[in-house]
Design a protein around this motif. Structure first.
Motif, PDB file in Angstrom:
ATOM      1  N   ASN A 240       0.844  -1.187   0.000  1.00  0.00           N
ATOM      2  CA  ASN A 240       0.000   0.000   0.000  1.00  0.00           C
ATOM      3  C   ASN A 240       0.880   1.238   0.000  1.00  0.00           C
ATOM      4  O   ASN A 240       1.600   1.488   0.967  1.00  0.00           O
ATOM      5  N   ALA A 241       0.822   2.006  -1.057  1.00  0.00           N
ATOM      6  CA  ALA A 241       1.621   3.229  -1.127  1.00  0.00           C
ATOM      7  C   ALA A 241       1.035   4.288  -0.198  1.00  0.00           C
ATOM      8  O   ALA A 241      -0.155   4.297   0.107  1.00  0.00           O
ATOM      9  N   GLY A 242       1.904   5.177   0.257  1.00  0.00           N
ATOM     10  CA  GLY A 242       1.452   6.283   1.093  1.00  0.00           C
ATOM     11  C   GLY A 242       1.525   5.963   2.573  1.00  0.00           C
ATOM     12  O   GLY A 242       1.865   4.852   2.999  1.00  0.00           O
ATOM     13  N   ALA A 243       1.206   6.960   3.396  1.00  0.00           N
ATOM     14  CA  ALA A 243       1.238   6.795   4.845  1.00  0.00           C
ATOM     15  C   ALA A 243       0.157   5.828   5.293  1.00  0.00           C
ATOM     16  O   ALA A 243      -0.931   5.765   4.714  1.00  0.00           O
ATOM     17  N   GLN A 244       0.469   5.077   6.345  1.00  0.00           N
ATOM     18  CA  GLN A 244      -0.488   4.092   6.857  1.00  0.00           C
ATOM     19  C   GLN A 244      -0.103   3.679   8.256  1.00  0.00           C
ATOM     20  O   GLN A 244       1.003   3.970   8.739  1.00  0.00           O
ATOM     21  N   ALA A 245      -1.015   2.996   8.918  1.00  0.00           N
ATOM     22  CA  ALA A 245      -0.751   2.441  10.241  1.00  0.00           C
ATOM     23  C   ALA A 245      -0.616   0.927  10.118  1.00  0.00           C
ATOM     24  O   ALA A 245      -1.403   0.276   9.426  1.00  0.00           O
ATOM     25  N   ASP A 253       5.478   6.224   7.187  1.00  0.00           N
ATOM     26  CA  ASP A 253       5.410   7.071   5.999  1.00  0.00           C
ATOM     27  C   ASP A 253       6.712   6.901   5.231  1.00  0.00           C
ATOM     28  O   ASP A 253       7.508   5.990   5.521  1.00  0.00           O
ATOM     29  N   ALA A 254       6.978   7.781   4.253  1.00  0.00           N
ATOM     30  CA  ALA A 254       8.147   7.611   3.395  1.00  0.00           C
ATOM     31  C   ALA A 254       9.455   7.627   4.185  1.00  0.00           C
ATOM     32  O   ALA A 254      10.390   6.879   3.882  1.00  0.00           O
ATOM     33  N   ALA A 255       9.529   8.481   5.209  1.00  0.00           N
ATOM     34  CA  ALA A 255      10.757   8.558   6.001  1.00  0.00           C
ATOM     35  C   ALA A 255      10.995   7.261   6.774  1.00  0.00           C
ATOM     36  O   ALA A 255      12.132   6.780   6.878  1.00  0.00           O
ATOM     37  N   VAL A 256       9.934   6.689   7.317  1.00  0.00           N
ATOM     38  CA  VAL A 256      10.062   5.433   8.062  1.00  0.00           C
ATOM     39  C   VAL A 256      10.477   4.305   7.114  1.00  0.00           C
ATOM     40  O   VAL A 256      11.304   3.455   7.463  1.00  0.00           O
ATOM     41  N   VAL A 257       9.936   4.323   5.919  1.00  0.00           N
ATOM     42  CA  VAL A 257      10.289   3.295   4.940  1.00  0.00           C
ATOM     43  C   VAL A 257      11.762   3.421   4.539  1.00  0.00           C
ATOM     44  O   VAL A 257      12.480   2.423   4.426  1.00  0.00           O
ATOM     45  N   ALA A 258      12.222   4.640   4.350  1.00  0.00           N
ATOM     46  CA  ALA A 258      13.626   4.838   3.994  1.00  0.00           C
ATOM     47  C   ALA A 258      14.544   4.322   5.095  1.00  0.00           C
ATOM     48  O   ALA A 258      15.575   3.696   4.818  1.00  0.00           O
ATOM     49  N   MET A 259      14.189   4.582   6.338  1.00  0.00           N
ATOM     50  CA  MET A 259      14.999   4.083   7.461  1.00  0.00           C
ATOM     51  C   MET A 259      14.973   2.555   7.504  1.00  0.00           C
ATOM     52  O   MET A 259      15.998   1.909   7.781  1.00  0.00           O
ATOM     53  N   ALA A 260      13.824   1.968   7.209  1.00  0.00           N
ATOM     54  CA  ALA A 260      13.722   0.509   7.211  1.00  0.00           C
ATOM     55  C   ALA A 260      14.606  -0.103   6.126  1.00  0.00           C
ATOM     56  O   ALA A 260      15.267  -1.123   6.351  1.00  0.00           O
ATOM     57  N   ARG A 261      14.632   0.535   4.968  1.00  0.00           N
ATOM     58  CA  ARG A 261      15.485   0.016   3.892  1.00  0.00           C
ATOM     59  C   ARG A 261      16.957   0.130   4.249  1.00  0.00           C
ATOM     60  O   ARG A 261      17.765  -0.744   3.900  1.00  0.00           O
ATOM     61  N   ARG A 262      17.327   1.199   4.934  1.00  0.00           N
ATOM     62  CA  ARG A 262      18.716   1.324   5.390  1.00  0.00           C
ATOM     63  C   ARG A 262      19.053   0.211   6.375  1.00  0.00           C
ATOM     64  O   ARG A 262      20.144  -0.371   6.321  1.00  0.00           O
ATOM     65  N   THR A 263      18.138  -0.105   7.279  1.00  0.00           N
ATOM     66  CA  THR A 263      18.359  -1.200   8.235  1.00  0.00           C
ATOM     67  C   THR A 263      18.583  -2.509   7.515  1.00  0.00           C
ATOM     68  O   THR A 263      19.501  -3.278   7.833  1.00  0.00           O
ATOM     69  N   LEU A 264      17.756  -2.789   6.518  1.00  0.00           N
ATOM     70  CA  LEU A 264      17.879  -4.052   5.783  1.00  0.00           C
ATOM     71  C   LEU A 264      19.164  -4.089   4.966  1.00  0.00           C
ATOM     72  O   LEU A 264      19.762  -5.149   4.788  1.00  0.00           O
ATOM     73  N   SER A 265      19.595  -2.943   4.474  1.00  0.00           N
ATOM     74  CA  SER A 265      20.861  -2.886   3.751  1.00  0.00           C
ATOM     75  C   SER A 265      22.021  -3.268   4.650  1.00  0.00           C
ATOM     76  O   SER A 265      22.912  -4.036   4.264  1.00  0.00           O
ATOM     77  N   LEU A 266      22.020  -2.742   5.873  1.00  0.00           N
ATOM     78  CA  LEU A 266      23.069  -3.116   6.831  1.00  0.00           C
ATOM     79  C   LEU A 266      22.982  -4.594   7.201  1.00  0.00           C
ATOM     80  O   LEU A 266      23.984  -5.272   7.352  1.00  0.00           O
ATOM     81  N   ALA A 267      21.766  -5.090   7.351  1.00  0.00           N
ATOM     82  CA  ALA A 267      21.590  -6.493   7.722  1.00  0.00           C
ATOM     83  C   ALA A 267      22.109  -7.416   6.637  1.00  0.00           C
ATOM     84  O   ALA A 267      22.526  -8.543   6.914  1.00  0.00           O
TER      85      ALA A 267
END
Length: 270
Positions: A240-245, A253-267
């Motif tokens: 689901n694109a866009g902000a959600q709970a 939201d987009a910022a949280v998703v970007a942080m999550a992708r950074r976490t997975l990159s490190l992992a």
């Protein structure tokens, strides 16, 4: 490097056997030190030994911390190292102005890392970080900075630490690495300090002994809980694109998703 470096192991340039051990210790980057770790009467030997080493490609990236740019040895250091196939980067100590970095960048076209070790360097952190495309990172030199500021408690450095982190990111650079933990036996203290640094926004840390490397690695690797949460966030964003709970009530939201992708990159390092 194809992965994000988390460990930067220093070795004195006038002790080639220690440098050889550092290259085999498992650090992401080895930093050969020509500056503080080398006595004045050993500078010439350290420079020659380092140039001999870097005449050939090395099994891990090797950076060299040259002597202070305003001192008597830096120009000779840079001339001896320029163009060597084993040199992956230069760490420039005690930088206080962007022009210092630009001058090195013109003369020695390799990735540069500026070390900010004074109040003046901290005040000019963004200008130094953005001084030239060759600048790939900035970091603190906390021992000298403590002396310059008269700081006694560790918390007194949190503002300069945050200033450098913000300056790096504003200039489009990776998050800075933490400076060294000087007590090589205090691994619990190192772990606690790394946890604090990670919370501030640092990514990875310099070390002065191989026994510190696993502690730094563990401290800066995402935990299983962080990885699980990041995967949940990325999967939800893909569905689901866009902000959600999320079902547990956490908002993304987009910022949280970007942080999550950074976490997975490190992992992905493991």
């Amino acid at each position: 490097m194809t992965r994000t470096p988390l460990t930067w192991l220093y070795a004195p340039g006038d002790r080639p056997h220690v440098v050889a051990k550092a290259l085999a210790a498992g650090a992401d980057v080895v930093v050969v030190d020509l500056e503080d770790a080398v006595a004045p009467e050993r500078k010439e030997y350290a420079r020659a030994a380092t140039a001999e080493l870097l005449a050939q490609p090395q099994p891990v990236p090797v950076h060299v911390r040259v002597n202070a740019l305003d001192g008597p040895w830096a120009a000779t250091d840079l001339a001896a190292l320029a163009g060597l196939p084993g040199l992956a980067g230069l760490r420039l100590p005690k930088v206080t102005a962007p022009d210092e970095v630009r001058q090195v960048a013109v003369a020695t076209p390799v990735p540069l890392y500026a070390l900010l070790e004074s109040a003046l360097g901290i005040e000019r952190a963004y200008a130094i970080a953005a001084a030239h495309p060759a600048v790939r990172g900035i970091a603190l030199g906390e021992a000298d900075l403590r002396a310059d500021l008269g700081v006694r408690a560790d918390a007194g450095l949190d503002w300069p630490r945050s200033r450098v982190i913000v300056a790096a990111r504003a200039a489009g650079l990776p998050p800075p690495t933490q400076t060294v933990h000087p007590d090589i036996r205090d691994l619990d203290g190192l772990a606690a300090s790394c946890a604090h640094g990670r919370a501030l926004g640092f990514l990875g840390r310099a070390a002065i002994h191989p026994r510190q490397l696993p502690v730094i690695e563990r401290a800066y690797q995402p935990t299983e809980a962080e990885i699980d949460h990041a995967e949940t966030v990325v999967e939800a964003a893909a569905a689901n694109a866009g902000a959600q709970a999320l079902p547990d009530g956490r908002f993304i939201d987009a910022a949280v998703v970007a942080m999550a992708r950074r976490t997975l990159s490190l992992a992905g390092r493991t």
